[in-house]
Write an enzyme that holds these catalytic residues in place. Structure first.
Site, mmCIF file in Angstrom:
data_model
loop_
_atom_site.group_PDB
_atom_site.id
_atom_site.type_symbol
_atom_site.label_atom_id
_atom_site.label_comp_id
_atom_site.label_asym_id
_atom_site.label_seq_id
_atom_site.Cartn_x
_atom_site.Cartn_y
_atom_site.Cartn_z
ATOM 1 N N LYS A 177 38.031 -32.361 -58.357
ATOM 2 C CA LYS A 177 36.687 -32.591 -58.185
ATOM 3 C C LYS A 177 36.400 -32.354 -56.684
ATOM 4 O O LYS A 177 36.890 -32.898 -55.720
ATOM 5 C CB LYS A 177 36.358 -33.936 -58.599
HETATM 6 P P1 FBP Z 1 28.256 -39.429 -56.817
HETATM 7 O O1 FBP Z 1 27.984 -38.405 -57.834
HETATM 8 O O2 FBP Z 1 27.417 -40.408 -56.843
HETATM 9 O O3 FBP Z 1 28.257 -38.384 -55.270
HETATM 10 O O4 FBP Z 1 29.755 -40.051 -57.240
HETATM 11 C C1 FBP Z 1 30.871 -39.264 -57.109
HETATM 12 C C2 FBP Z 1 31.831 -39.775 -56.219
HETATM 13 O O5 FBP Z 1 32.975 -39.155 -56.119
HETATM 14 C C3 FBP Z 1 32.169 -41.557 -56.544
HETATM 15 O O6 FBP Z 1 33.443 -41.565 -57.432
HETATM 16 C C4 FBP Z 1 32.214 -42.133 -55.407
HETATM 17 O O7 FBP Z 1 31.887 -43.300 -55.254
HETATM 18 C C5 FBP Z 1 31.392 -41.107 -54.342
HETATM 19 O O8 FBP Z 1 30.972 -40.114 -54.990
HETATM 20 C C6 FBP Z 1 31.983 -40.938 -53.087
HETATM 21 O O9 FBP Z 1 31.014 -40.250 -52.103
HETATM 22 P P2 FBP Z 1 31.574 -39.927 -50.718
HETATM 23 O O10 FBP Z 1 32.854 -40.109 -50.499
HETATM 24 O O11 FBP Z 1 30.711 -38.584 -50.404
HETATM 25 O O12 FBP Z 1 30.524 -41.259 -49.861
#
Ligand code: FBP
Length: 264
Positions: A177
């Site tokens: 991802k």
């Molecule tokens: P989002 O689609 O809201 O960005 O969520 C995906 C994710 O990977 C979540 O699992 C995680 O909490 C968040 O993004 C972390 O985002 P970042 O590390 O960029 O703050």
């Protein structure tokens, strides 16, 4: 990497993972506009939508809420994570074991690795342990692969994102991802760096319907196998509508504007 097309987290080679670990990663601030979503059951309800192939949550939420949804939702155990209050180098505590996640009912594992962090070596070793344990349970492993660390001035450059995708392949992830690197060409390069491993796009902070769906459309055209998304779904007033549209863009490869029109 192992073949995962038969896994319940995959549908026709693609996936939409609904992530809701934000209460840990970001804190209650992510729920300010949607306070009702502080109740994890509301997001589990959203995950029952056909378009969602798995829901990624942390241990406490899985233990407390998954038992009521085990017939309708495929559980992905996000086994490491940390709060936004942590001020050290990017790192992520392993909060539950793969064996325990399997006991709770998980069918896949999610694991963050911060390439470029001073904690990268420990994280890679923890990933090894989780990945090999997941193999014992025949569970695919999705790496949240993010370049992040004090040594990386501009962490999210297209080159760093492509490198992060390659790290996921090299360390044995089944799905990686990554953040959208800003252009279809850069996404295509990142996907290529992942070889035959599936790459999914990270949702990011909430944008307009069209902007979000257009980025997803571009990612799919660039070879992405779907997305892992949180805020762009459950922070919306009508998560069902955006999931209807996402289903068309991801699984039917429709254009963003046509998908939105079809969901009016
Ligand atoms: P989002 O689609 O809201 O960005 O969520 C995906 C994710 O990977 C979540 O699992 C995680 O909490 C968040 O993004 C972390 O985002 P970042 O590390 O960029 O703050």
């Amino acid at each position: 990497m192992i073949p995962i097309d038969d896994s319940p987290i995959v549908r026709n080679g693609k996936m939409i993972i609904l992530a809701m670990d934000h209460g840990l990663e970001h804190g209650p601030v992510d729920f300010t506009e949607v306070p009702e979503k502080l109740d994890p059951a509301t997001v589990f309800e959203t995950a029952t939508h056909d378009a969602v192939t798995a829901m990624a949550v942390q241990k406490g939420v899985a233990e407390g809420y998954y038992p009521s949804y085990e017939d309708d939702v495929t559980l992905m155990a996000k086994i490491n994570g940390n709060s936004n209050m942590w001020m050290g180098e990017p790192d992520s505590a392993v909060n539950w074991s793969v064996d325990y996640a399997a006991e709770v009912g998980a069918e896949a594992i999610g694991f963050t690795v911060y390439g470029g962090s001073n904690s990268e070596l420990e994280m890679a070793e923890e990933f090894r342990e989780a990945q090999e344990a997941a193999r014992e349970h025949d569970m695919p492993v999705v790496m949240w692969s993010y370049p992040r660390g004090q040594g990386l001035k501009n962490a999210d450059t297209a080159d760093n994102i492509a490198y992060a995708n390659r790290i996921a392949l090299e360390l044995g992830a089944d799905v990686s991802k990554i953040k959208y690197p800003g252009s279809p060409e850069a996404m295509e390069h990142a996907v290529t760096c992942g070889g035959a491993m599936k790459t999914v796009m990270s949702g990011g902070s909430k944008t307009t319907d069209l902007e979000f769906l257009t980025t997803v459309e571009n990612a799919i055209k660039a070879g992405a196998s779907g997305l892992a998304v949180g805020r762009n779904v459950w922070q919306r007033e009508d998560p069902t509508r955006i999931l209807d549209a996402l289903e068309l863009v991801v699984f039917e490869e429709e254009a963003a504007d046509a998908a939105l029109e079809a969901c009016e």
